[in-house]
Write an enzyme that holds these catalytic residues in place. Structure first.
Site, short mmCIF file in Angstrom:
data_model
loop_
_atom_site.label_atom_id
_atom_site.label_comp_id
_atom_site.label_asym_id
_atom_site.label_seq_id
_atom_site.Cartn_x
_atom_site.Cartn_y
_atom_site.Cartn_z
N LYS A 143 -6.24 0.85 1.48
CA LYS A 143 -6.60 1.99 0.52
C LYS A 143 -8.00 1.52 -0.51
O LYS A 143 -9.34 1.61 -0.24
CB LYS A 143 -5.75 2.46 -0.49
CG LYS A 143 -4.88 3.50 0.05
CD LYS A 143 -3.83 4.40 -0.47
CE LYS A 143 -2.92 3.41 -2.04
NZ LYS A 143 -1.38 2.44 -1.12
N ARG B 254 0.95 9.55 -6.82
CA ARG B 254 1.93 8.96 -5.97
C ARG B 254 3.46 10.28 -6.54
O ARG B 254 4.48 9.46 -5.46
CB ARG B 254 1.91 7.89 -7.14
CG ARG B 254 1.01 6.86 -7.14
CD ARG B 254 1.92 5.59 -5.73
NE ARG B 254 1.78 4.21 -5.85
CZ ARG B 254 0.80 3.29 -6.10
NH1 ARG B 254 -0.18 4.11 -6.20
NH2 ARG B 254 1.84 2.41 -6.60
N ARG C 66 -1.18 -11.52 1.11
CA ARG C 66 -1.59 -11.12 0.33
C ARG C 66 -1.74 -11.88 -1.60
O ARG C 66 -0.98 -12.01 -2.02
CB ARG C 66 -1.96 -9.73 -0.30
CG ARG C 66 -2.63 -8.98 -1.05
CD ARG C 66 -3.01 -7.38 -0.75
NE ARG C 66 -1.87 -6.64 -1.95
CZ ARG C 66 -2.24 -4.79 -1.94
NH1 ARG C 66 -3.04 -4.00 -0.28
NH2 ARG C 66 -1.13 -4.58 -2.43
N ARG D 299 0.63 -10.97 -6.65
CA ARG D 299 1.10 -10.75 -7.81
C ARG D 299 2.61 -10.57 -8.15
O ARG D 299 3.02 -10.96 -7.12
CB ARG D 299 0.68 -9.31 -7.57
CG ARG D 299 -0.78 -9.05 -7.77
CD ARG D 299 -0.99 -7.31 -6.90
NE ARG D 299 -0.59 -6.39 -7.06
CZ ARG D 299 -0.36 -5.46 -6.44
NH1 ARG D 299 -2.05 -5.33 -5.97
NH2 ARG D 299 0.59 -4.63 -6.09
N ARG E 54 8.80 -1.88 -3.79
CA ARG E 54 7.58 -0.80 -3.46
C ARG E 54 7.52 0.35 -1.89
O ARG E 54 7.03 1.65 -2.45
CB ARG E 54 6.46 -1.14 -3.79
CG ARG E 54 5.77 -1.73 -5.14
CD ARG E 54 5.77 -3.08 -5.43
NE ARG E 54 3.51 -2.73 -4.50
CZ ARG E 54 3.27 -3.77 -3.75
NH1 ARG E 54 3.58 -5.05 -3.90
NH2 ARG E 54 1.91 -3.36 -3.35
P1 ADP Z 1 0.11 -1.00 -4.43
O1 ADP Z 1 -0.51 -2.33 -3.45
O2 ADP Z 1 1.73 -0.83 -4.14
O3 ADP Z 1 -0.67 -0.26 -3.65
P2 ADP Z 1 -1.10 -0.73 -6.50
O4 ADP Z 1 -1.87 -1.14 -6.87
O5 ADP Z 1 -1.53 1.11 -6.35
O6 ADP Z 1 -0.79 -1.05 -5.94
O7 ADP Z 1 0.36 -0.26 -7.90
C1 ADP Z 1 0.52 -1.55 -8.36
C2 ADP Z 1 2.12 -0.56 -9.48
O8 ADP Z 1 1.43 0.00 -10.53
C3 ADP Z 1 2.84 0.20 -8.74
O9 ADP Z 1 4.12 -0.27 -8.14
C4 ADP Z 1 3.44 1.20 -10.01
O10 ADP Z 1 3.96 0.65 -10.86
C5 ADP Z 1 2.20 1.24 -10.88
N1 ADP Z 1 1.23 2.45 -10.33
C6 ADP Z 1 -0.12 2.39 -9.47
N2 ADP Z 1 -1.32 3.46 -9.02
C7 ADP Z 1 0.18 4.74 -9.63
C8 ADP Z 1 0.67 5.79 -10.10
N3 ADP Z 1 -0.45 7.05 -9.74
N4 ADP Z 1 1.83 6.73 -10.74
C9 ADP Z 1 2.85 5.64 -10.86
N5 ADP Z 1 2.46 4.68 -10.94
C10 ADP Z 1 1.59 3.99 -10.28
#
Ligand code: ADP
Length: 215
Positions: free
Chosen positions: A13, A88, A127, A162, A173
């Site tokens: 994404k 999400r 990553r 991370r 996740r």
């Molecule tokens: P990913 O690589 O899992 O898509 P992100 O960088 O989008 O990682 O998100 C990392 C973390 O931030 C998620 O695991 C969650 O804890 C939190 N997070 C991000 N966006 C949201 C959202 N829209 N709703 C709830 N938690 C979120």
């Protein structure tokens, strides 16, 4: 353009969003980047979000909606936006629908990037991310390492794994994604906004989007 990007963690994404912003000046809005920035800066938001993120759990919907309500009204969203990592959950999608109606904004599509689970697992364990909150460049130790190991090409800060990219947190996740986020694909299908692209190539996704919105 005004798009939602759907897809499991590691589906690409962020990469797709960065490519799309170059086409028409739309901005990428990543709730993950906003939250990681807040954690590193030690703000109230960061303190509330940190434990959820470290465990691979979702941050509560109210916190996320507070962030997005403000963010979508910033002037740089006028040319369009790419929502990366939001919504999400179904409640977030419903709250977003209400917010967009209030702001009189129409979406072009919700793009689902559909990538096989084996590819996702391999990508996430390899990553690496720049630790500088205002950079957050993404690398991969196998396919796209920084020029100097452990050092960001763009800003020189340390490149790290991370906290939520240990095997245990990754598996959590992905389970959270399947349980809470995957239902959004059906939600946006019913809304008549879904566009599904099954590919591991970010360029394929970009081309499909260009075709869809006539760029
Ligand atoms: P990913 O690589 O899992 O898509 P992100 O960088 O989008 O990682 O998100 C990392 C973390 O931030 C998620 O695991 C969650 O804890 C939190 N997070 C991000 N966006 C949201 C959202 N829209 N709703 C709830 N938690 C979120």
């Amino acid at each position: 353009m005004r798009l939602i990007l759907l897809g499991a963690p590691g589906a690409g994404k962020g990469t797709v969003a960065k490519l799309l912003t170059k086409l028409d000046g739309s901005v990428q809005i990543s709730t993950g980047d906003i939250l990681r920035g807040a954690v590193q800066a030690g703000t109230e938001l960061g303190k509330k979000a940190e434990a959820f993120m470290k465990a691979g759990d979702l941050v509560p919907d109210e916190l996320i909606m507070g962030i997005m309500e403000q963010r979508l009204q910033e002037p740089d969203c006028a040319k369009g936006f790419l929502l990366d990592g939001f919504p999400r959950t179904i409640p977030q999608a419903e709250a977003l629908k209400g917010l967009l109606t209030k702001l009189a904004i129409d979406l072009d599509a919700a793009v689902d990037i559909d990538v096989p689970r084996e590819v996702i697992l391999d990508r996430l364990t390899t990553r690496r991310t720049c630790s500088n909150p205002s950079c957050q460049a993404i690398y991969n130790v196998k396919s796209n390492p920084p020029r100097v190991a452990g050092v960001c090409d763009r800003c020189g800060s340390p490149v790290i794994q991370r906290d939520d990219e240990t095997e245990e947190a990754i598996s959590k996740r992905l389970d959270t994604y399947n349980e809470k986020t995957a239902p959004l694909v059906d939600y946006y299908r019913k809304e008549g906004l879904l566009m599904s692209v099954a590919t591991t190539s970010s360029d394929d996704v970009v081309n499909a989007v260009k075709q869809k919105i006539g760029l």
